[in-house]
Design a protein around this motif. Structure first.
Motif, PDB file in Angstrom:
ATOM      1  N   UNK A  88       0.835  -1.209   0.000  1.00 27.06           N
ATOM      2  CA  UNK A  88       0.000   0.000   0.000  1.00 27.06           C
ATOM      3  C   UNK A  88       0.866   1.254   0.000  1.00 27.06           C
ATOM      4  N   UNK A  89       1.962   1.228   0.770  1.00 26.07           N
ATOM      5  CA  UNK A  89       2.870   2.380   0.800  1.00 26.07           C
ATOM      6  C   UNK A  89       3.488   2.622  -0.572  1.00 26.07           C
ATOM      7  N   UNK A  90       3.618   1.552  -1.360  1.00 28.86           N
ATOM      8  CA  UNK A  90       4.170   1.672  -2.709  1.00 28.86           C
ATOM      9  C   UNK A  90       3.092   2.031  -3.730  1.00 28.86           C
ATOM     10  N   UNK A  91       1.845   2.207  -3.261  1.00 24.52           N
ATOM     11  CA  UNK A  91       0.755   2.596  -4.151  1.00 24.52           C
ATOM     12  C   UNK A  91      -0.035   1.444  -4.744  1.00 24.52           C
ATOM     13  N   UNK A  92       0.190   0.240  -4.253  1.00 25.76           N
ATOM     14  CA  UNK A  92      -0.509  -0.927  -4.805  1.00 25.76           C
ATOM     15  C   UNK A  92      -1.983  -0.920  -4.439  1.00 25.76           C
ATOM     16  N   UNK A  93      -2.768  -1.514  -5.300  1.00 25.88           N
ATOM     17  CA  UNK A  93      -4.208  -1.675  -5.102  1.00 25.88           C
ATOM     18  C   UNK A  93      -4.514  -3.176  -5.027  1.00 25.88           C
ATOM     19  N   UNK A 116       4.818 -13.849  -0.806  1.00 27.05           N
ATOM     20  CA  UNK A 116       6.042 -13.121  -1.165  1.00 27.05           C
ATOM     21  C   UNK A 116       5.898 -11.612  -0.985  1.00 27.05           C
ATOM     22  N   UNK A 117       4.746 -11.161  -0.534  1.00 30.81           N
ATOM     23  CA  UNK A 117       4.557  -9.734  -0.278  1.00 30.81           C
ATOM     24  C   UNK A 117       3.342  -9.152  -0.948  1.00 30.81           C
ATOM     25  N   UNK A 118       2.810  -9.848  -1.936  1.00 34.06           N
ATOM     26  CA  UNK A 118       1.577  -9.414  -2.584  1.00 34.06           C
ATOM     27  C   UNK A 118       1.755  -8.228  -3.515  1.00 34.06           C
ATOM     28  N   UNK A 119       0.634  -7.637  -3.935  1.00 30.13           N
ATOM     29  CA  UNK A 119       0.655  -6.525  -4.887  1.00 30.13           C
ATOM     30  C   UNK A 119       1.561  -5.389  -4.413  1.00 30.13           C
ATOM     31  N   UNK A 120       2.337  -4.885  -5.344  1.00 26.94           N
ATOM     32  CA  UNK A 120       3.226  -3.770  -5.051  1.00 26.94           C
ATOM     33  C   UNK A 120       4.572  -4.186  -4.497  1.00 26.94           C
TER      34      UNK A 120
END
Length: 96
Positions: free
Chosen positions: A55-60, A82-86
């Motif tokens: 989310x901090x990286x802007x992922x949705x 592995x960390x998911x979106x973004x």
């Protein structure tokens, strides 16, 4: 999030062990079950929420439809672990 409403998780999508799919996901990642995500024509639907880092990286959130294959379920869970979106790149097969 795993949809288990109108078509997802029901005999309307044949050849899929819906309970096993949900149990497998739960054994790998935190899972919330939704009654219906309102995209029934794409059953089975799984939505992966980004982590705080994502989310901090802007992922949705990333929506996956037609998840009716155990290998796709495994790939989605691996990407989420592995960390998911973004954070983690999607396996090529999931980029369709």
């Amino acid at each position: 999030m795993v949809c288990r409403g109108c078509r997802c998780g029901t005999p309307k999508v044949t050849g899929v062990d819906h309970a096993a799919q949900t149990a497998r996901l739960r054994s790998l990642v935190p899972v919330r079950v939704s009654e219906c995500l309102d995209v029934c024509e794409q059953a089975n639907v799984i939505v992966v929420q980004p982590s705080a880092e994502g989310r901090a990286a802007g992922a949705r959130p990333v929506w996956f439809g037609l998840v009716n294959d155990p290998d796709a379920t495994e790939d989605i869970a691996a990407s989420a672990r592995a960390g998911g979106p973004g954070v983690a790149p999607l396996p090529d097969i999931l980029d369709l």
